[in-house]
Write a protein that holds these residues in place. Structure first.
Motif, PDB file in Angstrom:
ATOM      1  N   ASN A 429       0.330 -12.686  14.814  1.00  0.00           N
ATOM      2  CA  ASN A 429       0.325 -13.789  14.266  1.00  0.00           C
ATOM      3  C   ASN A 429       1.638 -13.908  13.087  1.00  0.00           C
ATOM      4  O   ASN A 429       1.216 -14.191  12.145  1.00  0.00           O
ATOM      5  N   GLY A 430       2.616 -13.737  13.682  1.00  0.00           N
ATOM      6  CA  GLY A 430       3.985 -14.268  12.946  1.00  0.00           C
ATOM      7  C   GLY A 430       4.730 -13.097  12.708  1.00  0.00           C
ATOM      8  O   GLY A 430       5.641 -13.417  11.885  1.00  0.00           O
ATOM      9  N   CYS A 431       4.691 -11.899  12.916  1.00  0.00           N
ATOM     10  CA  CYS A 431       5.597 -10.832  12.488  1.00  0.00           C
ATOM     11  C   CYS A 431       5.992 -10.035  13.588  1.00  0.00           C
ATOM     12  O   CYS A 431       5.096  -9.790  14.707  1.00  0.00           O
ATOM     13  N   SER A 432       7.143  -9.682  13.671  1.00  0.00           N
ATOM     14  CA  SER A 432       7.822  -8.497  14.561  1.00  0.00           C
ATOM     15  C   SER A 432       7.611  -7.241  13.766  1.00  0.00           C
ATOM     16  O   SER A 432       8.242  -7.072  12.716  1.00  0.00           O
ATOM     17  N   VAL A 433       6.594  -6.324  14.257  1.00  0.00           N
ATOM     18  CA  VAL A 433       6.087  -5.322  13.355  1.00  0.00           C
ATOM     19  C   VAL A 433       6.874  -3.912  13.756  1.00  0.00           C
ATOM     20  O   VAL A 433       6.717  -3.565  15.151  1.00  0.00           O
ATOM     21  N   THR A 434       7.407  -3.260  12.998  1.00  0.00           N
ATOM     22  CA  THR A 434       7.784  -1.666  13.298  1.00  0.00           C
ATOM     23  C   THR A 434       6.986  -0.782  12.131  1.00  0.00           C
ATOM     24  O   THR A 434       7.096  -1.231  11.061  1.00  0.00           O
ATOM     25  N   VAL A 435       6.560   0.200  12.682  1.00  0.00           N
ATOM     26  CA  VAL A 435       5.682   1.104  11.806  1.00  0.00           C
ATOM     27  C   VAL A 435       6.562   2.412  11.849  1.00  0.00           C
ATOM     28  O   VAL A 435       6.877   2.963  12.624  1.00  0.00           O
ATOM     29  N   PHE A 436       7.233   3.011  10.516  1.00  0.00           N
ATOM     30  CA  PHE A 436       7.721   4.001  10.392  1.00  0.00           C
ATOM     31  C   PHE A 436       6.581   4.945   9.674  1.00  0.00           C
ATOM     32  O   PHE A 436       5.954   4.856   8.848  1.00  0.00           O
ATOM     33  N   THR A 437       6.588   6.272  10.495  1.00  0.00           N
ATOM     34  CA  THR A 437       5.562   7.246   9.978  1.00  0.00           C
ATOM     35  C   THR A 437       6.043   8.517  10.263  1.00  0.00           C
ATOM     36  O   THR A 437       6.981   8.804  11.173  1.00  0.00           O
ATOM     37  N   PRO A 438       5.815   9.637   9.461  1.00  0.00           N
ATOM     38  CA  PRO A 438       6.329  11.063   9.863  1.00  0.00           C
ATOM     39  C   PRO A 438       5.492  11.434  11.225  1.00  0.00           C
ATOM     40  O   PRO A 438       4.448  11.140  11.627  1.00  0.00           O
ATOM     41  N   LYS A 439       6.351  12.020  11.524  1.00  0.00           N
ATOM     42  CA  LYS A 439       5.989  12.665  13.213  1.00  0.00           C
ATOM     43  C   LYS A 439       4.945  14.141  12.764  1.00  0.00           C
ATOM     44  O   LYS A 439       5.209  14.824  12.056  1.00  0.00           O
ATOM     45  N   SER A 469       0.799  18.454  12.502  1.00  0.00           N
ATOM     46  CA  SER A 469       1.015  18.785  11.046  1.00  0.00           C
ATOM     47  C   SER A 469      -0.020  17.900  10.097  1.00  0.00           C
ATOM     48  O   SER A 469       0.211  16.600  10.372  1.00  0.00           O
ATOM     49  N   ASN A 470      -0.758  18.412   9.398  1.00  0.00           N
ATOM     50  CA  ASN A 470      -1.747  17.544   8.337  1.00  0.00           C
ATOM     51  C   ASN A 470      -0.997  17.689   7.049  1.00  0.00           C
ATOM     52  O   ASN A 470      -1.871  17.576   6.006  1.00  0.00           O
TER      53      ASN A 470
END
Length: 791
Positions: A429-439, A469-470
């Protein structure tokens, strides 16, 4: 009403001929007719002063910018570069004229689009991407994989990298060929191309012409004779097809004419090689190419290499002449078998040529069909109207959003699931989304999940990459690099001001872009409760550490999911508002089987449900003791506690001992961990849901109950408190076993009102606790922050 203002950017095109120039001239005419159009000409080293002056004639405003090459070894060599002085001229023009749109005739000068996006974000960018350069250069390399031809290999690799970045920008990309769109989907968008890709087919002005008759019967090969695709096509004719049609040319007296400018020696060499001088004649450049086409029986254009505008089909159609081409030569045109012969192998191609030489009536009929079909779909008036409409209705809409989160699917918990569904709906709905998260797991560093680009980064606190990894603590040192490189419009960090959120904030401030913090739990309340800190004191008098204070004071907006946190955050910024924690509304509408039979519970038994991991903060011990106290006054009732039991082993032992010591084995059921379908079953088929928490942000479990059409008994400590006692549920005083026991009895006595109570709660869910509502809330805030709200 004033016309929208548009800047058309192109290389010199008015003094040159060819299919690409025809497309440029058509676009420029259309823009002048429909907009207040200015012209910006890119001057390259082979342009003469006369070429430039020709573009200054007319009523339009014009500007010339000089292109320089080779300023960045990592970019394809054909991309235009500009000096700082030239860029300053361009910025001054944008500031003075305040264009509604800029229109780039190709991707070659696209660095100007990037600059426009930076300094004039309200200006919409249209790029005519009629040639996918990575494919074009790859074709050159595939034709000759040799060291001397390595330039095209390197160019194709550079273009693949460059296009991967380019097609993520919020521009309107116009493509001449639907097959190019399919390629872009597969190569860069994983099959989910955004709506900003539109087709702009080649167009031609159709008008009746007088018949033109050649003194010799001929079939015609025509085009720019120095282009690689044309050289390749003529080589195919001479090396593979000529020997198969030679006898027919001899007996029919038909010759193969070759017309076009910029002849190279290869043509005469190929003719001589096959001794074809009697049957093949080079006309070279001709004064009137259309008349030359009209004077032929039909045309031949066996395209095997990707080329630019590919307008020869239309030029032949305008002259009412059919042709024999290949699948690639006819690509992008919706024309039937009664218009063109499409043949790919040399044997089939030769048969097609012979078929048309021997059947002149069929040539005429197919030429007429081609004319009528092309006129209806590719006439200039039709294509021009569609182009003007595409531009005026174009809304960039797609905000480039980066989400920074400590976890992401498939690592599943309540917060992670919520963030995933938010990201998925924003991408739709209107965004080009990139998620950055720790591996945290063994997985690809870059992957695409339901339209979301997910980048998993190395965690400094897990230096030796031990997975899974937690670790609660995370910091990804390369995160600022990616954020600074890709220049997102908005960065949104979840679920608290962690180190990565602070790094993201710093990157956005350097870029002058916008940043948002979404606080699910500003402090680790579960851990604090374990340490016996009073629930009511967890924010009262708390002084944020430096990292937290910077996040509160310098983010452009903060969303919080509880009223207590909003009040606390207002001590540091007034840019804060409520963000509901939604549910997938449709999930709760589906029929689901009752789990009662699995636990030998009959339908007449009244079920008090307690849902959530069994822990001190969730307060199941309060519900257990209250149920025990109320049991003598209840009518055939059971307490069912659904949730994992390994989170706090000591707390669970105490509850099990209480059940045993008080003889409640037949009245209390612990299910432990169950599948999601069973959770939904308990929510739907229980009589009432007890929420006895000592502390809760968001009230999500209350929303789940209402979505399942089940009423609730809720502790008054839930924040925000959505329950109005007696109207959509029941309230009891937090921590009071006696008050909860009385409320349980009172609720069962009012069971006839449960449907009405649940309906009132469900109405609130539909209005304010769906992902659709949350998405609209976020999008409105993003657009307000980046200035689209006034556009």
């Amino acid at each position: 009403m004033s016309q929208s203002r548009i800047l058309y950017i192109d290389a010199t095109f008015l003094t040159r001929i060819g299919g690409d120039m025809n497309r440029s001239q058509f676009i420029w005419r259309t823009l002048q007719e429909s907009f207040d159009a200015d012209l910006l000409v890119i001057r390259r080293k082979d342009d003469s002063d006369d070429d430039i002056e020709a573009h200054k004639k007319g009523k339009h405003r014009s500007l010339v910018l000089e292109s320089i090459k080779g300023q960045n070894a990592f970019l394809p060599s054909s991309i235009d570069h500009f000096s700082e002085g030239t860029m300053r001229q361009f910025r001054d023009l944008l500031a003075e004229r305040e264009y509604d749109y800029i229109f780039l005739r190709s991707v070659v000068p696209v660095l100007l689009a990037f600059e426009c996006e930076r300094v004039s974000p309200q200006t919409k960018v249209i790029v005519d991407s009629d040639l996918v350069f990575s494919q074009f250069t790859r074709g050159y390399w595939e034709k000759d994989r040799s060291i001397k031809n390595r330039f095209f290999l390197f160019e194709s690799l550079k273009f693949r990298w460059f296009e991967r970045k380019l097609y993520r920008h919020p521009y309107l990309f116009l493509l001449a060929n639907p097959e190019d769109r399919k390629f872009l989907e597969k190569a860069y968008w994983r099959g989910t191309a955004p709506s900003r890709f539109s087709l702009l087919p080649n167009a031609i002005a159709f008008k009746d012409m007088e018949e033109s008759v050649s003194q010799e019967k001929n079939i015609l090969f025509f085009g720019a004779l120095d282009s690689f695709p044309n050289i390749d096509a003529f080589t195919f004719i001479m090396d593979q097809v000529y020997s198969l049609i030679k006898a027919t040319l001899e007996t029919s007296g038909v010759k193969l004419f070759v017309a076009g400018r910029r002849e190279t020696p290869i043509y005469k060499e190929l003719i001589a090689k096959h001794g074809a001088e009697k049957h093949v004649r080079i006309l070279g450049g001709v004064d009137d190419m259309l008349a030359t086409v009209k004077a032929s029986l039909f045309t031949v254009f066996p395209v095997h290499q990707a080329s630019g505008a590919r307008v020869r089909v239309l030029e032949a159609a305008k002259a009412k002449r059919t042709g024999v081409t290949t699948t690639l030569g006819a690509e992008g045109y919706d024309l039937g078998d009664d218009c063109l012969l499409i043949r790919d192998s040399a044997e089939d191609y030769a048969k097609g040529v012979i078929e048309l030489i021997e059947d002149e009536k069929k040539c005429i009929s197919m030429g007429e069909n081609l004319y009528e079909a092309a006129k209806g779909d590719y006439g200039e008036d039709v294509v021009a109207a569609n182009l003007a409409s595409e531009i005026t209705t174009f809304q960039p809409g797609r905000i480039r959003l980066a989400i920074v989160s400590n976890r992401f699917v498939p690592e599943v918990g309540g917060a992670e699931t919520n963030i995933f569904f938010q990201a998925r709906d924003l991408a739709k709905n209107g965004c080009s989304v990139t998620v950055f998260t720790p591996k945290r797991i063994v997985s690809k560093n870059l992957e695409y999940i339901e339209g979301i680009r997910v980048k998993r980064l190395w965690n400094l606190f897990n230096p030796f990459r031990q997975y899974p990894s937690n670790l609660a603590g995370t910091f990804c040192p390369f995160l600022p690099f990616y954020l600074l490189r890709d220049r997102y419009d908005v960065i949104q960090s979840f679920p608290a001001p962690h180190y990565n959120a602070l790094a993201a904030l710093g990157a956005q401030k350097l870029l002058g872009k916008k940043s948002v913090l979404v606080s699910f739990d500003f402090r680790d309340y579960a851990a604090l409760i374990k340490e016996s800190v009073k629930v009511t004191d967890m924010l009262d008098g708390y002084q944020p550490i430096l990292r937290e204070r910077l996040a509160l004071e310098h983010n452009d907006h903060v969303f919080a999911i509880s009223n207590k946190e909003i009040d606390f955050i207002k001590g540091y910024t007034d840019r804060v508002s409520y963000s509901p924690v939604p549910v997938l509304v449709d999930e709760y509408k589906e029929p689901v089987e009752s789990p009662k039979a699995k636990y030998d519970i009959d339908d007449e038994t009244f079920i008090f449900l307690c849902l959530g991991r069994v822990s001190n903060v969730k307060g199941q011990d309060i519900a257990l003791k209250a149920f025990d106290e109320a049991l003598p006054q209840l009518d055939k009732a059971k307490l069912v506690i659904v949730g994992r039991r390994d989170f706090e082993p000591g707390f669970n032992r105490e509850m099990s001992d209480y059940v045993k010591d008080n003889g409640l084995e037949d009245s209390v059921i612990f299910t432990d961990v169950v599948e999601r379908e069973e959770v939904l079953g308990w929510l739907r088929h229980s009589d009432i849901h007890v929420v006895p928490v000592r502390f809760m942000n968001s009230g999500a479990v209350v929303v789940e109950s209402w979505a399942s059409n089940t009423p609730v008994i809720q502790s008054d400590v839930v924040d925000p408190n959505l329950v109005v006692d007696g109207e959509n549920g029941f309230l009891f005083k937090s921590l009071s076993v006696e008050d909860l026991a009385e409320t349980m009895v009172r609720a069962q006595e009012r069971r006839q009102d449960f449907a009405k109570l649940a309906e009132a709660g469900n109405e609130l869910v539909q209005q304010r606790y769906s992902y659709e509502y949350l998405t609209s809330l976020y999008l409105a805030k993003y657009r307000e922050m980046i200035g689209e709200g006034n556009g």
